[in-house]
Write a protein that holds these residues in place. Structure first.
Motif, PDB file in Angstrom:
ATOM      1  N   UNK A 148       0.863  -1.188   0.000  1.00 46.89           N
ATOM      2  CA  UNK A 148       0.000   0.000   0.000  1.00 46.89           C
ATOM      3  C   UNK A 148       0.898   1.237   0.000  1.00 46.89           C
ATOM      4  N   UNK A 149       1.205   1.731  -1.172  1.00 47.84           N
ATOM      5  CA  UNK A 149       2.103   2.881  -1.305  1.00 47.84           C
ATOM      6  C   UNK A 149       1.458   4.146  -0.746  1.00 47.84           C
ATOM      7  N   UNK A 150       0.159   4.289  -0.918  1.00 46.79           N
ATOM      8  CA  UNK A 150      -0.547   5.469  -0.397  1.00 46.79           C
ATOM      9  C   UNK A 150      -0.358   5.600   1.105  1.00 46.79           C
ATOM     10  N   UNK A 151      -0.436   4.473   1.810  1.00 48.61           N
ATOM     11  CA  UNK A 151      -0.300   4.494   3.265  1.00 48.61           C
ATOM     12  C   UNK A 151       1.094   4.967   3.667  1.00 48.61           C
ATOM     13  N   UNK A 152       2.115   4.477   2.984  1.00 49.87           N
ATOM     14  CA  UNK A 152       3.486   4.860   3.322  1.00 49.87           C
ATOM     15  C   UNK A 152       3.747   6.344   3.078  1.00 49.87           C
ATOM     16  N   UNK A 188       7.067   2.035 -10.141  1.00 50.11           N
ATOM     17  CA  UNK A 188       6.161   2.949 -10.840  1.00 50.11           C
ATOM     18  C   UNK A 188       5.215   3.643  -9.867  1.00 50.11           C
ATOM     19  N   UNK A 189       4.667   2.878  -8.925  1.00 48.90           N
ATOM     20  CA  UNK A 189       3.754   3.478  -7.946  1.00 48.90           C
ATOM     21  C   UNK A 189       4.504   4.430  -7.008  1.00 48.90           C
ATOM     22  N   UNK A 190       5.742   4.096  -6.662  1.00 50.83           N
ATOM     23  CA  UNK A 190       6.557   4.984  -5.831  1.00 50.83           C
ATOM     24  C   UNK A 190       6.875   6.286  -6.565  1.00 50.83           C
ATOM     25  N   UNK A 191       7.138   6.172  -7.853  1.00 53.50           N
ATOM     26  CA  UNK A 191       7.421   7.358  -8.667  1.00 53.50           C
ATOM     27  C   UNK A 191       6.208   8.287  -8.675  1.00 53.50           C
ATOM     28  N   UNK A 192       5.025   7.708  -8.868  1.00 50.15           N
ATOM     29  CA  UNK A 192       3.786   8.492  -8.874  1.00 50.15           C
ATOM     30  C   UNK A 192       3.551   9.126  -7.511  1.00 50.15           C
ATOM     31  N   UNK A 193       3.713   8.327  -6.449  1.00 50.49           N
ATOM     32  CA  UNK A 193       3.486   8.837  -5.093  1.00 50.49           C
ATOM     33  C   UNK A 193       4.442   9.963  -4.751  1.00 50.49           C
TER      34      UNK A 193
END
Length: 236
Positions: A148-152, A188-193
């Motif tokens: 859950x990248x959003x949570x981090x 990719x999700x980390x880049x977006x976040x």
């Protein structure tokens, strides 16, 4: 291409591994559990690709004693400049002491203890194929888990990444010999976040910028040596 963004952002995420489904209970499940709880030596190869072309790679060799925790790491090869070439880690708890050799001298610092990808995750193992390596019969299991990248990043946007893995198990000796982890979706999700968090852009804009990253991938191969044997680490 923003490969370096991935390297910086990835250190902010926890690394993780765990269990499996019903058939052959105690086989691959036990081997994985024994590995994450035991002492071992290893070689970790981290490779970035653009489609089929290798962009960069880093090879680190090391050894780990789980209790009390000690770890030694040595940089064997890096296609990019690195400040450190050796480090020792020790201590208990989330934050550990580090002695790092960089700029031709030993320096002391602290850092969060890291775990191999898949650690503490509820994995479901699926037998994918069988291979023969050095006259040994290897069973390769696939597994995956969600981060859950959003949570981090404490974001309201829904950003979840799938981390896919392969576990190489020598059945005759009940030994895990290798783990390969695909970090492409996580990167990719980390880049977006990071774009949303640091630059205040919208989710749609951040996803649009990811188009520049199309074709980029990262694979981490962890080769496990001398597990369940006597491991010695003397911190200088």
């Amino acid at each position: 291409m923003k490969k370096m963004h991935f390297i910086i952002i990835l250190s902010a995420i926890l690394m993780c591994a765990g269990c499996r489904t019903a058939s052959q209970k105690g086989g691959i499940e036990k081997a994985v559990s024994d590995f994450f709880e035991g002492d071992y030596e290893y070689r970790q190869t981290d490779v970035y690709f653009h489609r089929d072309t290798e962009l960069s790679s880093t090879v680190v060799e090391g050894k780990i004693i789980q209790s009390p925790y000690k770890e030694y790491r040595k940089l064997v090869k890096s296609s990019e400049q690195s400040l450190w070439d050796e480090m020792y880690l020790s201590g208990n708890g989330k934050v550990v002491d580090v002695k790092m050799h960089l700029n031709n001298e030993w320096q002391e610092t602290k850092m969060n203890r890291e775990y191999p990808y898949g650690y503490d995750e509820n994995l479901q193992f699926v037998l994918d194929r069988e291979e023969i390596s050095d006259h040994r019969k290897i069973e390769v299991y696939t597994a995956e888990y969600t981060v859950d990248v959003s949570k981090n990043f404490r974001l309201k946007e829904d950003l979840k990444a799938t981390v896919k893995q392969e576990y190489f198990w020598e059945k005759d000796s009940n030994t895990l010999i290798q783990v390969e982890t695909d970090l492409t979706d996580l990167n990719q999700k980390l880049f977006i976040a990071n774009l949303i968090s640091a630059n205040g852009v919208s989710l749609n804009d951040a996803q649009s910028r990811m188009e520049d990253e199309t074709g980029l991938s990262e694979i981490v191969k962890l080769e496990i040596w001398k597990s369940n044997g006597e491991i010695r680490i003397e911190v200088p």
